[in-house]
Design an enzyme around this catalytic site. Structure first.
Site, PDB file in Angstrom:
ATOM      1  N   CYS A 150      31.858  56.265   5.038  1.00 47.09           N
ATOM      2  CA  CYS A 150      31.855  57.726   4.978  1.00 47.09           C
ATOM      3  C   CYS A 150      31.873  58.229   6.415  1.00 47.09           C
ATOM      4  O   CYS A 150      30.979  57.881   7.199  1.00 47.09           O
ATOM      5  CB  CYS A 150      30.586  58.181   4.257  1.00 47.09           C
ATOM      6  SG  CYS A 150      30.325  59.967   4.256  1.00 47.09           S
ATOM      7  N   CYS A 159      38.336  61.610   6.117  1.00 44.34           N
ATOM      8  CA  CYS A 159      37.270  61.546   5.107  1.00 44.34           C
ATOM      9  C   CYS A 159      37.729  60.503   4.106  1.00 44.34           C
ATOM     10  O   CYS A 159      38.897  60.492   3.694  1.00 44.34           O
ATOM     11  CB  CYS A 159      37.107  62.897   4.422  1.00 44.34           C
ATOM     12  SG  CYS A 159      36.090  62.845   2.920  1.00 44.34           S
TER      13      CYS A 159
HETATM   14  N1  DGL Z   1      33.542  60.606   2.060  1.00 46.16           N
HETATM   15  C1  DGL Z   1      32.888  61.398   3.036  1.00 46.16           C
HETATM   16  C2  DGL Z   1      33.564  61.235   4.410  1.00 46.16           C
HETATM   17  O1  DGL Z   1      34.261  60.270   4.656  1.00 46.16           O
HETATM   18  C3  DGL Z   1      32.615  62.847   2.848  1.00 46.16           C
HETATM   19  C4  DGL Z   1      32.504  63.553   1.610  1.00 46.16           C
HETATM   20  C5  DGL Z   1      31.335  64.501   1.563  1.00 46.16           C
HETATM   21  O2  DGL Z   1      31.472  65.667   1.998  1.00 46.16           O
HETATM   22  O3  DGL Z   1      30.313  64.089   1.052  1.00 46.16           O
HETATM   23  O4  DGL Z   1      33.372  62.049   5.271  1.00 46.16           O
END
Ligand code: DGL
Length: 260
Positions: free
Chosen positions: A76, A187
């Site tokens: 993430c 993301c």
């Molecule tokens: N999957 C997360 C990232 O790579 C973000 C998603 C969220 O806002 O929770 O930043």
């Protein structure tokens, strides 16, 4: 049980990190993975940095200390920006990787790069991204585009359709006259809506994400620590989700097996 037999923990605020997990399983099919999505607390990308840091550290220390994870991937971008430095200090011996927007390959892909970086508002406000932007801004035009609301489409399994395309137009249209050469998916949720992003951006714009690089880095660190499973071991993937909603687990399995 030998430490080598322990699982690799992969963490995200929800479904997004599955885009990274897929590459990890492709590279290391012999490993046992536990994937944890914190959908109950998602989205992280619009939360204050202290909250993201605390959630990330609490979850990851659980997997390291209670589940004896032998390696960790913070799959993430938002959680990486907020917490990876603290986690490295807490667990200096642990093979641990984070993710960051794949700006380098996007910048190196052509002579006059003009790059849109799509990510959460939190990722784009943090030092990690600002440093990256600073490194590459001499060589490229870099346009950060915060996308609040985009990860929710993936969390709800809406990977295509008019509602998604309308949303993408509402945020991307002002940038489409910038003669973009590339779009960086900053993301881990966004690779699941890559087709819709490509449709809105048009075929001439190349899309980049950092999943494969992150998976390679994790494999390298596990090997360097001497913790890689033997190649004849049949690995596994276990999905966990904090929401307690069975439909989330189903969607996780679906995203893992899908070609998107
Ligand atoms: N999957 C997360 C990232 O790579 C973000 C998603 C969220 O806002 O929770 O930043």
């Amino acid at each position: 049980m030998a430490y080598i037999d322990n699982p690799v923990a992969v963490f995200d605020s929800g479904m997004g990190g599955i885009s990274v997990l897929k590459e990890m399983v492709r590279l290391m099919p012999e490993e046992d993975f536990i994937y944890f999505g914190d959908s109950a607390n998602a989205p992280y990308g619009v939360r204050p940095v202290e909250e993201v840091r605390k959630l990330t550290i609490d979850h990851i220390s659980y997997f390291v200390e209670k589940k004896s994870a032998k390696a960790v991937a913070v799959a993430c971008n938002t959680a990486t920006s907020a917490a990876v430095r603290d986690l490295r200090e807490m667990y200096p011996e642990l093979p641990l990787v984070g993710v960051e927007p794949a700006i380098k390959p996007a910048v190196n892909s052509c002579d006059n790069p003009r790059i849109l970086v799509m990510a959460t508002p939190r990722t784009l406000a943090e030092e990690k991204f600002l440093n990256l932007e600073h490194i590459y801004e001499q060589k490229a035009a870099i346009f950060p585009l915060p996308c609040p609301g985009l990860m929710e489409f993936v969390e709800e399994g809406k990977l295509e359709g008019e509602e998604l395309e309308n949303y993408l137009h509402s945020i991307m249209d002002p940038w489409l006259s910038e003669e973009l050469t590339g779009i960086v998916l900053g993301c881990t949720h966004y690779p699941f809506v890559k087709k819709a992003i490509q449709k809105v951006a048009g075929p001439g714009v190349e899309i980049f994400d950092g999943s494969l690089g992150t998976a390679r880095e994790l494999a390298r660190r596990i090997r360097a620590a001497g913790l890689n499973q033997s190649e004849d071991h049949k690995g596994s993937v276990t999905f966990l989700n904090s929401s307690g909603d069975p439909s989330k687990l189903k969607l996780m399995e679906y995203l893992f097996r899908s070609n998107v």
